[in-house]
Design a protein around this motif. Structure first.
Motif, PDB file in Angstrom:
ATOM      1  N   ASN A 259      71.028 -92.169 -25.913  1.00  0.00           N
ATOM      2  CA  ASN A 259      71.062 -91.449 -25.477  1.00  0.00           C
ATOM      3  C   ASN A 259      71.974 -90.614 -24.324  1.00  0.00           C
ATOM      4  O   ASN A 259      72.400 -91.823 -23.502  1.00  0.00           O
ATOM      5  N   GLY A 260      71.559 -89.202 -23.218  1.00  0.00           N
ATOM      6  CA  GLY A 260      71.880 -89.323 -21.981  1.00  0.00           C
ATOM      7  C   GLY A 260      70.933 -89.819 -20.938  1.00  0.00           C
ATOM      8  O   GLY A 260      71.754 -90.212 -19.743  1.00  0.00           O
ATOM      9  N   THR A 261      70.085 -90.421 -21.014  1.00  0.00           N
ATOM     10  CA  THR A 261      68.615 -91.049 -20.782  1.00  0.00           C
ATOM     11  C   THR A 261      69.346 -91.800 -19.994  1.00  0.00           C
ATOM     12  O   THR A 261      69.729 -93.164 -18.694  1.00  0.00           O
TER      13      THR A 261
ATOM     14  N   TRP B 272      67.747 -81.393 -14.620  1.00  0.00           N
ATOM     15  CA  TRP B 272      66.469 -82.094 -15.052  1.00  0.00           C
ATOM     16  C   TRP B 272      66.744 -84.144 -14.872  1.00  0.00           C
ATOM     17  O   TRP B 272      67.385 -84.189 -14.049  1.00  0.00           O
TER      18      TRP B 272
ATOM     19  N   SER C 277      66.445 -86.681 -15.838  1.00  0.00           N
ATOM     20  CA  SER C 277      66.691 -87.986 -16.007  1.00  0.00           C
ATOM     21  C   SER C 277      66.916 -88.860 -15.282  1.00  0.00           C
ATOM     22  O   SER C 277      67.423 -89.800 -14.942  1.00  0.00           O
TER      23      SER C 277
ATOM     24  N   VAL D 190      75.583 -84.771 -10.788  1.00  0.00           N
ATOM     25  CA  VAL D 190      74.962 -83.666 -11.957  1.00  0.00           C
ATOM     26  C   VAL D 190      76.052 -81.896 -11.855  1.00  0.00           C
ATOM     27  O   VAL D 190      76.106 -81.310 -10.686  1.00  0.00           O
TER      28      VAL D 190
ATOM     29  N   ASP E  98      76.611 -87.182 -13.817  1.00  0.00           N
ATOM     30  CA  ASP E  98      76.220 -86.442 -14.979  1.00  0.00           C
ATOM     31  C   ASP E  98      76.679 -85.340 -15.535  1.00  0.00           C
ATOM     32  O   ASP E  98      76.524 -84.993 -14.741  1.00  0.00           O
TER      33      ASP E  98
ATOM     34  N   ALA F  29      75.847 -84.260 -18.320  1.00  0.00           N
ATOM     35  CA  ALA F  29      75.175 -83.922 -19.892  1.00  0.00           C
ATOM     36  C   ALA F  29      75.923 -82.223 -20.241  1.00  0.00           C
ATOM     37  O   ALA F  29      75.624 -81.791 -21.482  1.00  0.00           O
ATOM     38  N   GLN F  30      75.635 -81.500 -19.283  1.00  0.00           N
ATOM     39  CA  GLN F  30      76.133 -80.375 -19.751  1.00  0.00           C
ATOM     40  C   GLN F  30      77.559 -79.912 -19.050  1.00  0.00           C
ATOM     41  O   GLN F  30      77.085 -78.215 -19.014  1.00  0.00           O
TER      42      GLN F  30
ATOM     43  N   SER G 154      75.132 -86.934 -23.062  1.00  0.00           N
ATOM     44  CA  SER G 154      74.733 -86.150 -23.551  1.00  0.00           C
ATOM     45  C   SER G 154      74.743 -85.920 -24.670  1.00  0.00           C
ATOM     46  O   SER G 154      75.566 -84.869 -24.741  1.00  0.00           O
TER      47      SER G 154
ATOM     48  N   LYS H 152      73.185 -78.805 -26.388  1.00  0.00           N
ATOM     49  CA  LYS H 152      74.630 -79.489 -25.542  1.00  0.00           C
ATOM     50  C   LYS H 152      75.973 -78.927 -25.997  1.00  0.00           C
ATOM     51  O   LYS H 152      75.574 -78.860 -26.962  1.00  0.00           O
TER      52      LYS H 152
HETATM   53  C1  LIG Z   1      69.802 -83.305 -21.241  1.00  0.00           C
HETATM   54  C2  LIG Z   1      70.351 -83.536 -19.714  1.00  0.00           C
HETATM   55  C3  LIG Z   1      70.164 -85.174 -19.489  1.00  0.00           C
HETATM   56  C4  LIG Z   1      69.773 -86.431 -20.737  1.00  0.00           C
HETATM   57  O1  LIG Z   1      70.053 -85.894 -21.724  1.00  0.00           O
HETATM   58  P1  LIG Z   1      69.672 -86.562 -23.306  1.00  0.00           P
HETATM   59  O2  LIG Z   1      70.224 -87.206 -24.473  1.00  0.00           O
HETATM   60  O3  LIG Z   1      69.060 -86.117 -23.441  1.00  0.00           O
HETATM   61  O4  LIG Z   1      68.760 -87.788 -22.848  1.00  0.00           O
HETATM   62  C5  LIG Z   1      70.798 -85.816 -18.603  1.00  0.00           C
HETATM   63  N1  LIG Z   1      70.746 -85.053 -17.438  1.00  0.00           N
HETATM   64  C6  LIG Z   1      71.027 -83.469 -17.651  1.00  0.00           C
HETATM   65  C7  LIG Z   1      71.914 -82.882 -16.672  1.00  0.00           C
HETATM   66  C8  LIG Z   1      71.082 -83.420 -19.213  1.00  0.00           C
HETATM   67  O5  LIG Z   1      70.638 -81.744 -19.112  1.00  0.00           O
END
Ligand SMILES: *Cc1c(COP(=O)(O)O)cnc(C)c1O
Length: 365
Positions: free
Chosen positions: A57-59, A84, A86, A129, A155, A157-158, A179, A184
């Motif tokens: 996962n992203g975390t 977020w 994480s 981020v 990061d 993830a978004q 992530s 997403k």
């Molecule tokens: C969703 C997200 C994460 C974590 O991703 P997971 O796959 O849910 O662990 C980390 N950082 C940001 C900014 C996110 O939006």
């Protein structure tokens, strides 16, 4: 109306989706396997980076990336005060201390000026981020990190396939993390994540650390963080559609911008010049946000708040003893932000209905 419509996305992919999943069941390649290898290769190529290492996962990706760069007890790692949890959560997990930096008034991303103020002799690295899909100021942040000898993690993830001055995010830092959580921009049908890097040494460490420190000989103790075959099969299929979906998000955001054009009480999201904003979220700023949110809910329009407080003010960070006004920009944003429904399948009518309802609210008030 839906805030995010995953069903519409998956309906569009039938019956290929069922075929891809059936193939994984037929092969019994549930953890890693050919689909995972294919995804790692294709995603690295699509991002324009040498290595992609999939994980759970992203975390996990953020934790693994920091371990690769040696974060540990006594270190300080910098991250934005509006995101977020994480990033800060995994900084703590490495044994390091999270140091929060305020965001830029216009863009919701890490403020380079506040970053400079927060650097101490114990600072080891920075995690930026690309929030909501907009790249942070990578020129300034990369220059600061280089000048101060700090490592940099992005990061993403978004922000799948967001660009800063023509370069895809995830390729500016020592490592980038992704992530593929279902909601997403590129989402699996469960948890999934990845770390990307151009550095061979880091790729080798990440691969080993995420898989118990290596097979045959455990050179180090690692963790167990892997991508499932079914998730990779879904992601491989979605990769062939992601450009179109990203363009649909951008078009929907432009449509909202136009619909809000004559409304002074709604601040629409700004796009940093030279950037491709991929609109994971379309976040407006308004006064008396909670009243508008409740009004929209009454009228069947789902909205979100990403996020309800500046990160240092959640109970988990009470021990850091931050005072009001330590993060003036993100504290104010937390009270004024509202995420509107936006996804690749949203219709013009739905968007017009959202904006008309907001207009109705202001006309009434
Ligand atoms: C969703 C997200 C994460 C974590 O991703 P997971 O796959 O849910 O662990 C980390 N950082 C940001 C900014 C996110 O939006």
């Amino acid at each position: 109306m839906k805030f995010v419509d995953l069903k519409a996305q998956h309906d569009e992919l039938q019956p290929e989706l069922n075929l891809a999943i059936s193939r994984v069941i037929e092969d019994s390649s549930f953890i890693r396997g050919p689909d995972v290898v294919e995804f790692e290769t294709r995603f690295a190529k699509a991002i324009g980076v040498k290595h992609c290492i999939s994980c759970g996962n992203g975390t996990d990706a953020l934790y693994i990336a920091q371990k690769a760069l040696g974060a540990g007890p006594g270190d300080e790692v910098i991250t934005p005060s509006h995101t977020w949890i994480s990033t800060s959560e995994t900084i703590t997990q490495t044994g390091a201390t999270p140091i929060f930096v305020d965001t830029e008034p216009r863009y919701f991303t890490l403020c380079p000026n506040d970053l400079v103020r927060k650097i101490t002799p114990r600072t080891k690295g920075v995690i930026v981020v690309h929030l909501y899909g907009l790249p942070a100021n990578m020129t300034e942040i990369r220059n600061i990190c280089d000048a101060q000898g700090l490592w940099l993690i992005e990061d993403c993830a978004q922000a799948h396939f967001a660009e800063f001055e023509g370069q895809t995010v995830g390729t500016f830092g020592d490592l980038g993390t992704f992530s593929f959580y279902p909601g997403k921009n590129l989402g699996a049908m469960g948890d999934a994540g990845a770390v990307v890097t151009n550095r061979d040494d880091l790729s080798e460490f990440v691969t080993s650390f995420a898989r118990h420190g290596g097979k045959g000989n455990h050179t180090i103790e690692g963790i167990c963080s892997r991508m499932d075959g079914i998730q990779a099969a879904v992601l491989n299929l979605k990769l062939t559609h992601i450009d179109r979906w990203t363009e649909a998000r951008i078009a929907a955001a432009e449509r909202y911008d136009l619909l809000f054009e004559d409304m002074d009480n709604v601040e629409t999201p700004e796009v940093r010049p030279g950037c491709r904003h991929v609109f994971h979220l379309y976040v407006i700023r308004i006064d008396h946000r909670d009243a508008l949110k409740a009004y929209l809910a009454e009228h069947g329009i789902p909205t979100g708040i990403h996020y309800t407080r500046a990160l240092p003010f959640y109970d988990a960070y009470k021990y850091l003893k931050h005072q009001p006004n330590d993060f003036p920009v993100s504290e104010k944003d937390a009270m004024r932000i509202l995420s509107l429904p936006l996804h690749p399948h949203i219709t013009e009518d739905e968007q017009a209905h959202v904006v008309d309802t907001i207009k109705g609210y202001f006309a009434r008030a």
